[in-house]
Each structure stands twice: as structure tokens, then as C-alpha cells.
Design a protein around this motif. Structure first.
Motif, PDB file in Angstrom:
ATOM      1  N   ILE A  14       1.053  -1.490  -0.009  1.00 61.63           N
ATOM      2  CA  ILE A  14      -0.128  -0.803   0.212  1.00 61.63           C
ATOM      3  C   ILE A  14       1.023   1.568   0.267  1.00 61.63           C
ATOM      4  N   GLY A  15       1.922   0.823   0.635  1.00 61.40           N
ATOM      5  CA  GLY A  15       2.789   2.406   0.330  1.00 61.40           C
ATOM      6  C   GLY A  15       2.830   3.043  -1.321  1.00 61.40           C
ATOM      7  N   PRO A  16       2.863   3.055  -2.210  1.00 58.20           N
ATOM      8  CA  PRO A  16       2.430   3.841  -3.126  1.00 58.20           C
ATOM      9  C   PRO A  16       1.385   4.669  -3.356  1.00 58.20           C
ATOM     10  N   GLU A  17       0.299   3.545  -2.887  1.00 61.78           N
ATOM     11  CA  GLU A  17      -1.153   4.459  -2.357  1.00 61.78           C
ATOM     12  C   GLU A  17      -1.174   4.853  -1.478  1.00 61.78           C
ATOM     13  N   VAL A  18      -0.897   5.436  -0.270  1.00 61.65           N
ATOM     14  CA  VAL A  18      -0.883   5.864   0.181  1.00 61.65           C
ATOM     15  C   VAL A  18      -0.034   7.153   0.462  1.00 61.65           C
ATOM     16  N   VAL A  19       1.015   7.330  -0.504  1.00 60.30           N
ATOM     17  CA  VAL A  19       2.268   8.143  -1.026  1.00 60.30           C
ATOM     18  C   VAL A  19       1.607   8.936  -1.898  1.00 60.30           C
ATOM     19  N   SER A  20       0.696   8.726  -2.453  1.00 56.94           N
ATOM     20  CA  SER A  20      -0.019   9.615  -3.483  1.00 56.94           C
ATOM     21  C   SER A  20      -0.752  10.297  -3.158  1.00 56.94           C
ATOM     22  N   GLU A  21      -1.231  10.484  -1.519  1.00 58.60           N
ATOM     23  CA  GLU A  21      -2.454  11.190  -0.671  1.00 58.60           C
ATOM     24  C   GLU A  21      -1.646  11.974  -0.616  1.00 58.60           C
ATOM     25  N   GLY A  22      -0.100  11.762   0.348  1.00 60.15           N
ATOM     26  CA  GLY A  22       0.272  11.764   1.079  1.00 60.15           C
ATOM     27  C   GLY A  22       1.001  13.422   0.236  1.00 60.15           C
ATOM     28  N   ILE A 291      -8.133   0.434  -1.403  1.00 61.69           N
ATOM     29  CA  ILE A 291      -9.013   1.011   0.339  1.00 61.69           C
ATOM     30  C   ILE A 291      -7.758   1.331   1.926  1.00 61.69           C
ATOM     31  N   ALA A 292      -7.262   0.800   1.474  1.00 62.16           N
ATOM     32  CA  ALA A 292      -6.093   1.550   2.537  1.00 62.16           C
ATOM     33  C   ALA A 292      -6.059   2.780   2.633  1.00 62.16           C
ATOM     34  N   ASP A 293      -5.661   3.363   4.541  1.00 62.10           N
ATOM     35  CA  ASP A 293      -6.635   4.535   4.807  1.00 62.10           C
ATOM     36  C   ASP A 293      -5.116   5.307   4.646  1.00 62.10           C
ATOM     37  N   PRO A 294      -4.744   5.689   4.510  1.00 61.55           N
ATOM     38  CA  PRO A 294      -3.398   7.275   3.926  1.00 61.55           C
ATOM     39  C   PRO A 294      -3.933   8.724   5.400  1.00 61.55           C
ATOM     40  N   THR A 295      -4.254   8.421   6.001  1.00 59.70           N
ATOM     41  CA  THR A 295      -4.746   9.032   7.565  1.00 59.70           C
ATOM     42  C   THR A 295      -2.800   9.494   7.541  1.00 59.70           C
ATOM     43  N   ALA A 296      -2.617   8.250   8.274  1.00 63.12           N
ATOM     44  CA  ALA A 296      -1.356   8.164   8.889  1.00 63.12           C
ATOM     45  C   ALA A 296       0.241   9.018   7.649  1.00 63.12           C
ATOM     46  N   THR A 297      -0.451   8.204   6.443  1.00 62.11           N
ATOM     47  CA  THR A 297       0.990   9.656   5.327  1.00 62.11           C
ATOM     48  C   THR A 297       0.580  10.530   5.359  1.00 62.11           C
TER      49      THR A 297
END
Ligand code: NAD
Ligand code: IPM
Ligand code: MN
Length: 352
Positions: A14-22, A291-297
Motif C-alpha cells: 500500500i506504500g504507493p497508494e498512501v504516498v500519492s495521497e500524502g 482501501i488503505a487509509d492514507p491518514t497516517a501518511t
């Protein structure tokens, strides 16, 4: 306008998924505060390893070192032997860039549900200062008589006076600037007598210069219990690399879940780039589904903004996240990773 060179390592799962939201949030909020971003993406992780057998070359490490900061998603993949990417990439960077402070805030945001039951945001507001370059992570030890009935595997915990002192000093500084001014050392000095005594002595010695900071000590087993039964006890927590790893997943759980927990691997003297990343890993069980939560990123991006000295931008991101979290409790449909990112961007920029 200050130009910031940011290296981005999306990584695995999920790294790439959450990083793009960050990055979405960073590029929406940053420029409102005069921040000019130059980002370079580094394709490191499982794919690269399968293709080339490399985790991180000296050349790439050198390129990374020339940035102002690093944003990382997560590394680790079931197709790669455990430890190869974790040690070869993540720990290598933490060690090479002297990230001796692994900063992990544990905060319960309003409206977020916690397994603790009747607990309010004022009850859970701590800053875990996890040592990031030593302890059992150092890689000291080895295997003897491998494969025999007499096999011996040792994994030594390395604790240097220099390493303990620098992180303890940082923790006192942070405690000093917080309203409660309380520092809790978490260790296990009743069993790990050599290391524990060193940590205790360093806390005592450095603490003499911080008379306003009250100092407490807990064995790590008792600390895990109090994280759940009495989180109000904690303000700043300073601890060893491994204890800090375990405690902060627990911290994430009491503060609304691993999808919300942010971290910064910080080199306080700024001799090397600091690296910001969610506390969670690559979550292979949910990767690729959006569906990963990007909030932490996104909260890690707030820590990055704070590190860059743009406090107002950091607050803006935190407030947008906080507002988003308040409405989540009432939601009846689950938003996608990118929808959450979009909503937080909208909230962060609507007033600006
Ligand atoms: P993990 O944090 O990846 O996952 C634990 C559980 O939490 C899983 O059920 C996962 O689906 C869930 N989860 C994690 N992040 C989430 C998010 N943003 N939104 C929703 N759910 C989320 O830990 P793990 O399963 O122990 O490790 C998986 C891999 O990640 C391993 O290879 C491990 O070494 C690696 N790892 C990397 C880092 C890092 O890069 N900093 C941190 C921890 C683990
Ligand atoms: C974390 C992770 C890492 C750690 C692993 C993947 C090396 O669990 O960032 O918390 O143990 O520090
Ligand atoms: Mn961890």
C-alpha cells in the motif's frame, strides 16, 4: 520562496497508494505557505530487488543524501525473504542518515473511537521518542552451528553512551517545551541490567539540566499495561528501538488504529535528510484495492512540514485531518484511499 528537494520512496504494497495521497495534500498546502517543492521519486523495494538483486546502491544512497527530506510509504513484500528490504532499505537509511530520533506522536483525535472505551482526547496525548539507530536493530550477533541441534542464534542489543545520550537529550528538550513537562523512560532494567543501567544513568545525568521536567520510569511490560489502563500517565516517552517499535503499534491501536499513526525519522542536527513515513507497513493483505487509509501518511506529511519550519502548514493539515476524522464516525459508506485524500485536500484548502 524556499525550494525544498523532497525524495519520495513509495515502496511496496500500500506504500504507493498512501504516498500519492500524502503528496496530494503536500502539493495543495505547501505552495499556500510559499513552499516550492521539487520531488524526485525513487523506485526502490520488492520490484527493484527482483529485477536487479539490489535494495539500495551506494549511488542512490548518495543521491538521497542530497535531499532536504524523504517521504516513504512502506517496504516489505511476501515475495521477498523477510528482512531483506526491511534491513537493506529502511534500516539502512535510518542508520546511514543518523535518524536517532524516531518520533511517534500518539494522539486521540476528537470523534475517533478507541478500544479504551470512556476515554477523551485529553487522556491520550503523548510523544514517543523511540531510539532509531541502535538496540537489537544494530545487527550485532550471529548464528553458530547452524542447522544442528546445538544451533545458537544471538541478537545483541547495542547501546552506546553516545547513542543513548543524544536521544535522551532530545526527549528532555521536547518534554521541556510541553505543558506537562513529564518524561517517562521505558526500559527493562530489572533484566537487561547493562543496557538498562546505562539508560537510567544517562537520564539521571541529563535530567539534572532540566529541573522543570519530572522524570518517571516504567518497565516495558508495565508500560504496555498502562498504555491501555491509564494513558493519561504519559507525556513524553523515551525508549529503546525495539520497545519503541512495539509500544507505538500499541499506541496506534489505542488512538484509533494503525491507519492513523504517523512518524518521523529525524536527524536533529540536520546533517542528513530526515525521513517521514506512516508507522504501519506495506499491508500486503489489502494492497492494490484502493482501501488503505492514507491518514497516517498525511499526518506524516504534517510532521514533515513542521520539520521544514512551516508550522502553519502543518497545523492546517492536522486540522483538516481532524475535521475529516470527526465525520468518519458518522459515515455509513467506506471511502476509498484517494477519496479520503481528496476530502482532506478540500478541507485543508477551503479556507485558504
Ligand atoms: P502492517 O502494518 O503492514 O499491517 C498490519 C495490519 O494493519 C494489516 O492487517 C493491514 O492491512 C493493516 N493496515 C496497515 N496499514 C493500514 C492502512 N493504512 N489502512 C488500513 N489498514 C492498514 O504490518 P505487518 O503485516 O506486520 O507487515 C507487513 C509488511 O510490512 C512486512 O513485510 C513488514 O516487514 C513491513 N513493514 C514495513 C514497515 C515500514 O516500511 N516502515 C513498517 C511495518 C512493517
Ligand atoms: C516500523 C517497522 C520497522 C521497524 C521494520 C519494518 C524494520 O516495524 O517502522 O515500525 O521495526 O522499525
Ligand atoms: Mn513497527
Amino acid at each position: 520562496t524556499p525550494s525544498v528537494r523532497l525524495a519520495v520512496i513509495p515502496g511496496d504494497g500500500i506504500g504507493p497508494e498512501v504516498v500519492s495521497e500524502g503528496l496530494k495534500v503536500l502539493s495543495a498546502v505547501g505552495p499556500q505557505h510559499g513552499l516550492q517543492l521539487e520531488t524526485t521519486t525513487y523506485d526502490l523495494g520488492a520490484r527493484r530487488w527482483h529485477e536487479t538483486g539490489q535494495t539500495l546502491t551506494d549511488e542512490t544512497e548518495k543521491q538521497l543524501s542530497e535531499h532536504d527530506a524523504i517521504l516513504l510509504g512502506a517496504v516489505g513484500d511476501p515475495s521477498v525473504p523477510s528482512g531483506v528490504l526491511e534491513r537493506g532499505l529502511l534500516l539502512r537509511l535510518r542508520f546511514a542518515f543518523a535518524h536517532y530520533v524516531n518520533l511517534r506522536p500518539v494522539r486521540l483525535y476528537p470523534g475517533v473511537s478507541t478500544p479504551l472505551g470512556d476515554t477523551s482526547p485529553e487522556d491520550v496525548d503523548m510523544l514517543v521518542v523511540r531510539e532509531g539507530t541502535e538496540g537489537p536493530y544494530a545487527g550485532a550477533g550471529g548464528v553458530l552451528r547452524k542447522g544442528t541441534a546445538h544451533e545458537i542464534a544471538t541478537q545483541d542489543s547495542v547501546n552506546t553512551r553516545f547513542g543513548v545520550e543524544r536521544v535522551v537529550r532530545y526527549a528532555f528538550e521536547r518534554a521541556q517545551e510541553r505543558p506537562r513537562k513529564k518524561l517517562t523512560l521505558v526500559h527493562k532494567d530489572n533484566v537487561l541490567t547493562y543496557a538498562g543501567e546505562l539508560w537510567q544513568r544517562v537520564v539521571r545525568e541529563i535530567g539534572a539540566s532540566y529541573p522543570e521536567v519530572s522524570v518517571d520510569y516504567l518497565h516495558v511490560d508495565a508500560a504496555t499495561m498502562f498504555f491501555v489502563s491509564d494513558p493519561q500517565r504519559f507525556d513524553v516517552v523515551v525508549t529503546d528501538n525495539l520497545f519503541g517499535d512495539i509500544l507505538t503499534d500499541l499506541g496506534a491501536a489505542i488512538a484509533g488504529g494503525i491507519g492513523l499513526a504517523a512518524s518521523g525519522n529525524v536527524n536533529p542536527p540536520r546533517e542528513f535528510p530526515s525521513m517521514f513515513e506512516p508507522v504501519h507497513g506495506s499491508a500486503p493483505d489489502i494492497a492494490g484495492r484502493g482501501i488503505a487509509d492514507p491518514t497516517a501518511t498525511i499526518l506524516s506529511v504534517a510532521l514533515l512540514l513542521e520539520h521544514l519550519g512551516v508550522q502553519a502548514a502543518a497545523r492546517q493539515v492536522e486540522e483538516a485531518v481532524s475535521a475529516d476524522l470527526q465525520v468518519r464516525a458518522k459515515e455509513n459508506s467506506q471511502r476509498s484511499t484517494s477519496q479520503i485524500g481528496d476530502d482532506i485536500v478540500a478541507r485543508a484548502t477551503e479556507s485558504g
